[in-house]
Scaffold this motif. Sequence first.
Motif, PDB file in Angstrom:
ATOM      1  N   HIS A 118      20.413  34.619  31.204  1.00  0.00           N
ATOM      2  CA  HIS A 118      21.018  33.330  30.860  1.00  0.00           C
ATOM      3  C   HIS A 118      20.323  32.205  31.606  1.00  0.00           C
ATOM      4  O   HIS A 118      19.916  32.367  32.755  1.00  0.00           O
ATOM      5  N   LYS A 129      12.234  23.777  22.566  1.00  0.00           N
ATOM      6  CA  LYS A 129      13.215  24.717  22.026  1.00  0.00           C
ATOM      7  C   LYS A 129      12.588  25.677  21.023  1.00  0.00           C
ATOM      8  O   LYS A 129      13.067  26.808  20.860  1.00  0.00           O
ATOM      9  N   LEU A 132      11.455  28.566  23.010  1.00  0.00           N
ATOM     10  CA  LEU A 132      12.588  29.423  23.355  1.00  0.00           C
ATOM     11  C   LEU A 132      12.958  30.325  22.182  1.00  0.00           C
ATOM     12  O   LEU A 132      13.134  31.543  22.343  1.00  0.00           O
ATOM     13  N   ARG A 133      13.077  29.730  21.006  1.00  0.00           N
ATOM     14  CA  ARG A 133      13.507  30.512  19.846  1.00  0.00           C
ATOM     15  C   ARG A 133      12.476  31.563  19.457  1.00  0.00           C
ATOM     16  O   ARG A 133      12.825  32.686  19.081  1.00  0.00           O
ATOM     17  N   TRP A 137      15.262  33.609  22.450  1.00  0.00           N
ATOM     18  CA  TRP A 137      16.395  32.964  23.093  1.00  0.00           C
ATOM     19  C   TRP A 137      17.308  32.322  22.044  1.00  0.00           C
ATOM     20  O   TRP A 137      16.851  31.843  21.014  1.00  0.00           O
ATOM     21  N   ARG A 138      18.617  32.310  22.330  1.00  0.00           N
ATOM     22  CA  ARG A 138      19.578  31.655  21.451  1.00  0.00           C
ATOM     23  C   ARG A 138      20.687  31.026  22.296  1.00  0.00           C
ATOM     24  O   ARG A 138      20.955  31.482  23.410  1.00  0.00           O
ATOM     25  N   THR A 139      21.323  30.004  21.764  1.00  0.00           N
ATOM     26  CA  THR A 139      22.423  29.371  22.490  1.00  0.00           C
ATOM     27  C   THR A 139      23.713  30.162  22.260  1.00  0.00           C
ATOM     28  O   THR A 139      23.994  30.585  21.138  1.00  0.00           O
ATOM     29  N   ASP A 302      23.663  23.509  27.339  1.00  0.00           N
ATOM     30  CA  ASP A 302      23.791  24.748  26.574  1.00  0.00           C
ATOM     31  C   ASP A 302      23.385  25.942  27.431  1.00  0.00           C
ATOM     32  O   ASP A 302      22.403  25.866  28.182  1.00  0.00           O
ATOM     33  N   THR A 303      24.135  27.037  27.314  1.00  0.00           N
ATOM     34  CA  THR A 303      23.702  28.311  27.871  1.00  0.00           C
ATOM     35  C   THR A 303      22.844  29.017  26.828  1.00  0.00           C
ATOM     36  O   THR A 303      23.298  29.274  25.710  1.00  0.00           O
ATOM     37  N   TRP A 304      21.612  29.312  27.198  1.00  0.00           N
ATOM     38  CA  TRP A 304      20.693  30.070  26.348  1.00  0.00           C
ATOM     39  C   TRP A 304      20.646  31.508  26.844  1.00  0.00           C
ATOM     40  O   TRP A 304      20.635  31.757  28.057  1.00  0.00           O
ATOM     41  N   GLU A 305      20.600  32.445  25.916  1.00  0.00           N
ATOM     42  CA  GLU A 305      20.636  33.871  26.253  1.00  0.00           C
ATOM     43  C   GLU A 305      19.462  34.596  25.616  1.00  0.00           C
ATOM     44  O   GLU A 305      19.074  34.346  24.483  1.00  0.00           O
TER      45      GLU A 305
END
Length: 310
Positions: A118, A129, A132-133, A137-139, A302-305
């Motif tokens: 996280h 972003k 990230l994607r 990674w996703r929110t 936002d928390t990204w996971e």
Amino acid sequence: MTTVTVRPATLDAAAAACALVNEVDVLEGGRSETDPAEVLADWKHPEVDLARDSWLLHEDERLVGYGLLTDGSGGERIDVDLYLLPGRPDGARLLLERMEARAAERAAANGAPRAVVHQGLHTTTAVDKDVLRERGWRTVRRYHVMQRPLAPDADLMPEPLPGVCLRPCTDEADRRIAHALLQESFAEHFDFQPRTYEQWLHDIDAEHADFSLVWIARVEGLGDVAAMRSRNDRATTGWISSVGVLRAARGRGIAGYLLRYAFWYYAGLGRDRISLGVDTDNASRALDLYERHGLALDCAVDTWELVLPL
């Protein structure tokens, strides 16, 4: 040609890392709040191996990115922080690649079958972003940082609640009580990680914390049922770190009373603003409580996971 390097942090780089954190925070949220002591507290945390859990990204000799990993769960959950100046998708890839690999390594060492990583990023983050994607990674959650103006003539000492008394957390016994109350009251919250008393002391940098700004609420017939932890070391605002009320004592207005008490207390300290963070999906409807007490949205995080099977 620009030379790009990634190397671990050393304690003498804390001032430079702090300057970068504040530069990013100004770009994303409009103000800076971090000082080098806070960075050093993170770096000296016993759960951080600075040589392996930190990364400084330089372009030539300019620091443009900073990452830190912490393992507070002892299991699959790993946390990372990433600060990056805008327009550097390749820099994001460099840092994320190293942070993800280390997260997998830490989770595997814990005996976990996967790493669940996280990180919290401002909704206007300078981290690309799309990068990230593309890395998976996703929110998964959104938090609001809320703020409220303070004034000594408006924020008066609240009327006491019948049967409720507050006391500051001034001795070792009360510190342990505050820790236990916060642990129990937050146990069902999203992303909660149990912390021993000793771990909690490290988490809050107890060596420099002002425990007179931690209050415990006691209810006649029930005993100690709630705690609020706050801090007065931020540059532009007082900060409420956590408000926790045990389930058996909810619905009595204790959380609201603690908030009003903090408003009065911090106004008396000369603060003209107070802030806190809240999970917008909090099942206890904390967001509604804060809005009723005049707190309004300042910014969102936002928390990204990222889930990494091992």
